[in-house]
Design an enzyme around this catalytic site. Structure first.
Site, PDB file in Angstrom:
ATOM      1  N   GLU A 181       0.803  -1.221   0.000  1.00  0.00           N
ATOM      2  CA  GLU A 181       0.000   0.000   0.000  1.00  0.00           C
ATOM      3  C   GLU A 181       0.841   1.278   0.000  1.00  0.00           C
ATOM      4  O   GLU A 181       0.730   2.126   0.898  1.00  0.00           O
ATOM      5  CB  GLU A 181      -0.996  -0.032   1.166  1.00  0.00           C
ATOM      6  CG  GLU A 181      -1.939  -1.226   1.054  1.00  0.00           C
ATOM      7  CD  GLU A 181      -3.075  -1.234   2.062  1.00  0.00           C
ATOM      8  OE1 GLU A 181      -3.048  -0.431   3.021  1.00  0.00           O
ATOM      9  OE2 GLU A 181      -4.001  -2.050   1.885  1.00  0.00           O
ATOM     10  N   GLU A 295      -5.517  -8.252  -0.940  1.00  0.00           N
ATOM     11  CA  GLU A 295      -6.252  -8.037   0.317  1.00  0.00           C
ATOM     12  C   GLU A 295      -7.689  -7.667  -0.018  1.00  0.00           C
ATOM     13  O   GLU A 295      -7.931  -6.827  -0.886  1.00  0.00           O
ATOM     14  CB  GLU A 295      -5.662  -6.898   1.164  1.00  0.00           C
ATOM     15  CG  GLU A 295      -4.369  -7.208   1.867  1.00  0.00           C
ATOM     16  CD  GLU A 295      -3.922  -6.063   2.782  1.00  0.00           C
ATOM     17  OE1 GLU A 295      -4.795  -5.289   3.249  1.00  0.00           O
ATOM     18  OE2 GLU A 295      -2.710  -5.937   3.015  1.00  0.00           O
TER      19      GLU A 295
END
Length: 495
Positions: A181, A295
C-alpha cells in the site's frame, strides 16, 4: 435456457415491525451449459506480519483453514522487519545478513502445504534513509533506502538464499510482491508514486536477475489505485512485471476508489473495484497480466458486527458471485486473529479480520468458507442476485443461496424455492450458517462475554462453532423450499 421466476413480494405485517418476508422461486436446470468456476476466493489468505508465523497458534489456525479450503498461498507483511533479523550492518557500514528466522518462517509454511506469497517489506532500520515509523503497534519502518545499491544487494541476497535453500522449481511457484500500500502511509517516499516506481524498478530487476523464472508484481496499492499508471510505467520503461496486485475493502469510500461522491454499499464495493482494475488491465499495453487481489474483506477496521458475525456468510457468497471472471486470485484478509497491528488482542471477539478468533475459535466466516468450498468446478448461469449454481465433475449440483442484509440492520426471513427441471434429482443435503447455526455468539453471551476465556470455555465455544450435520431433504415435485433468516447462508447439494 435457465430462467428465474421471481415470486411476488409477500407482505406479512409483523407486530411492531415494518419488515416484510420475501419469497423467491429459482428455476434450476442442471443440464444447462456451464463454464469453468475456479475457486479464486480460497487460493490465498493474508495474515499479520512475518514473525507471527512462528507462533503455535498461528500454525494451528493455518492448518485449520488449510483443511477446509485447501488454500495454496499465504501473504504477510514485514519479512525485513528488524525482529526477523535479516539485515544489519557492521561498524564499517557493511551489510550483515542472517536468514535463520526466514528459514524457520518459510519451512513452517511449506511443512503445512502452503507456499509463500512474499511481500518484500518493510525497510530494515539501518538501511532506512531516515526513520519513518508507521503507526502499527510493531512500528514498521516505511522509509526509502539510504542507498539503492544496498537495497538491491538485500533483495539479491534474500532471493538467492531462497533459491539455494528450496530450489528454483519450488521458488518459481511463489509470488514476490513489492511493498504494501505505497499510496498510503506505508511508504515514506516523496512524492509517493514516483519514488515507489524507483522502489519497484530496483526490486523487480534484482529479483529477475537472480532467476527470470521468478514472479514479481505490484503496485499492491490500497483502494484499487495506480494500476493503470503502474502498467504504463512498466511498459514504457521495460520493467519486469508478471501480475498486477491491489486491495480494496467493503467500507472503502467511493471518493478514494473511484473519485466520485457515490454511496456504494458494502456488498458492492469490492467487486466494483475489481472490475475497475480488470478493465484497466484489459485496456492497457499488457492486457494479459493476471490480477491478484492481495487483500479484501468487508471492513478495513475492527467492526465486531461485521467480521465476527454471520453477516459474513451472505457477504462472502455474494462477493464471489460478483467477482467471478474478473480476477485470478483473491486473498481474504486474514485467516487468523493471531494478529497485532493494533496491539495485543484484548478480547476474543473485537472485530478482528481473522476467520478464527483467539484460541482457534471458528467464526461464522470460517464456516462460510467451509460451506462454499463445496461449490462445484463449473458455474451455470441463474437469474438471481442471491444464488450461485454450480456443477461438480460427478454431475451433482451444488447451489449456494443467501439472505443478505446490511450489518446491524437485520432484515426479514426469506423463503427460497428451488425448482429443478428435468425431474431427475430426488434428494438434497442442506448445510447452513446463520445466527443460530455455526455462530458462537449466543453461547459466548450466555457466558457473560468474558474477556479471558478458560480452557473449558474455549472447548465449549469450539463445539458451538461447528456447523450442524447437513440436513437430508427429499425433493417434492422436483422442488426444495428453504427459509433463510437474515444473514443466512445455505449450501445445497443435490444428486
Amino acid at each position: 435456457m435457465l430462467r428465474m421466476i421471481l415470486g411476488s413480494l409477500l407482505l406479512f405485517a409483523l407486530p411492531g415491525s415494518a419488515l416484510a418476508q420475501a419469497a423467491e422461486t429459482i428455476i434450476v436446470d442442471g443440464s444447462a451449459p456451464a463454464r469453468p468456476f475456479p475457486h479464486f476466493w480460497e487460493q490465498m489468505f493474508g495474515s499479520g506480519r512475518a514473525i507471527l508465523s512462528l507462533r503455535e497458534g498461528y500454525r494451528q489456525d493455518l492448518q485449520a483453514v488449510k483443511q477446509i479450503t485447501g488454500f495454496q498461498y499465504v501473504r504477510f507483511h514485514a519479512i525485513f522487519h528488524d525482529e526477523v533479523g535479516v539485515y544489519d550492518e557492521d561498524k564499517q557500514g557493511q551489510p550483515v545478513f542472517n536468514f535463520s528466522y526466514v528459514d524457520q518462517i518459510y519451512d513452517g509454511l511449506l511443512a503445512n502445504g502452503v507456499k509463500p506469497f512474499v511481500e518484500l517489506s518493510f525497510m530494515p532500520n539501518k538501511l532506512a534513509a531516515t526513520p519513518i515509523l508507521q503507526s502499527f503497534w510493531y512500528k514498521p519502518d516505511v522509509a526509502p533506502p539510504k542507498d539503492w545499491a544496498k537495497w538491491d544487494n538485500l533483495i539479491t541476497q534474500f532471493v538467492s538464499h531462497l533459491v539455494e535453500r528450496y530450489g528454483i522449481d519450488e521458488v518459481s511457484q511463489w509470488y514476490f510482491e513489492v511493498w504494501n500500500e505505497p499510496n498510503l502511509d506505508f511508504w515514506g517516499g516523496d512524492p509517493r508514486q514516483a519514488t515507489y516506481w524507483d522502489l519497484y524498478d530496483h526490486t523487480s530487476r534484482a529479483v529477475k536477475a537472480v532467476n527470470p523464472r521468478l514472479r514479481i508484481g505490484g503496485p499492491t496499492t490500497a483502494q484499487a489505485a495506480w494500476a493503470d499508471a503502474f502498467i504504463q510505467h512498466c511498459a514504457a520503461n521495460h520493467v519486469p512485471v508478471d501480475y498486477v496486485s491491489t486491495h480494496v475493502y467493503g467500507n472503502d469510500q467511493a471518493k478514494d476508489v473511484f473519485g466520485t461522491d457515490e454511496n456504494i454499499p458494502r456488498d458492492k464495493m469490492v467487486c466494483r473495484a475489481v472490475r475497475k482494475v480488470h478493465d484497466q488491465i484489459a485496456a492497457s499495453a499488457m492486457p494479459s497480466l493476471p490480477l491478484i487481489w492481495s487483500e479484501f474483506n468487508a471492513s478495513y477496521f475492527n467492526e465486531p458486527a461485521v467480521t465476527d458475525t454471520s453477516y459474513m456468510g451472505p457477504w462472502l457468497a455474494d462477493t464471489i458471485r460478483q467477482c467471478d471472471g474478473l480476477v485470478d486470485m483473491m486473498s481474504y484478509w486474514t485467516f487468523s486473529d493471531v494478529f497485532e497491528e493494533q496491539g495485543v488482542v484484548k478480547t476474543p471477539f473485537y472485530g478482528g479480520f481473522g476467520l478464527l478468533a483467539e484460541g482457534g475459535i471458528p467464526k461464522p466466516a470460517f464456516n462460510a468458507f467451509e460451506l462454499l468450498h463445496h461449490l462445484g468446478e463449473q458455474r451455470i448461469a441463474v437469474s438471481s442476485d442471491s444464488a450461485l449454481l454450480t456443477r461438480k465433475k460427478d454431475g451433482s449440483l451444488v447451489i449456494a443461496v443467501w439472505n443478505y442484509a446490511p450489518p446491524e440492520q437485520a432484515g426479514a426471513a426469506k423463503t427460497v424455492t428451488l425448482h429443478f427441471q428435468r425431474g431427475r434429482y430426488k434428494r438434497a443435503l442442506v448445510s447452513t450458517v446463520d445466527p443460530d447455526h455455526g455462530d458462537v455468539h449466543p453461547i459466548y453471551e450466555k457466558m457473560g462475554s468474558p474477556r479471558y476465556l478458560s480452557q473449558a470455555q474455549i472447548r465449549q465455544l469450539k463445539q458451538a462453532a461447528k456447523i450442524p450435520p447437513a440436513a437430508k431433504r427429499n425433493l417434492k415435485g422436483g422442488e426444495l423450499t428453504l427459509t433463510l433468516p437474515s444473514y443466512g447462508l445455505a449450501v445445497v447439494e443435490v444428486k
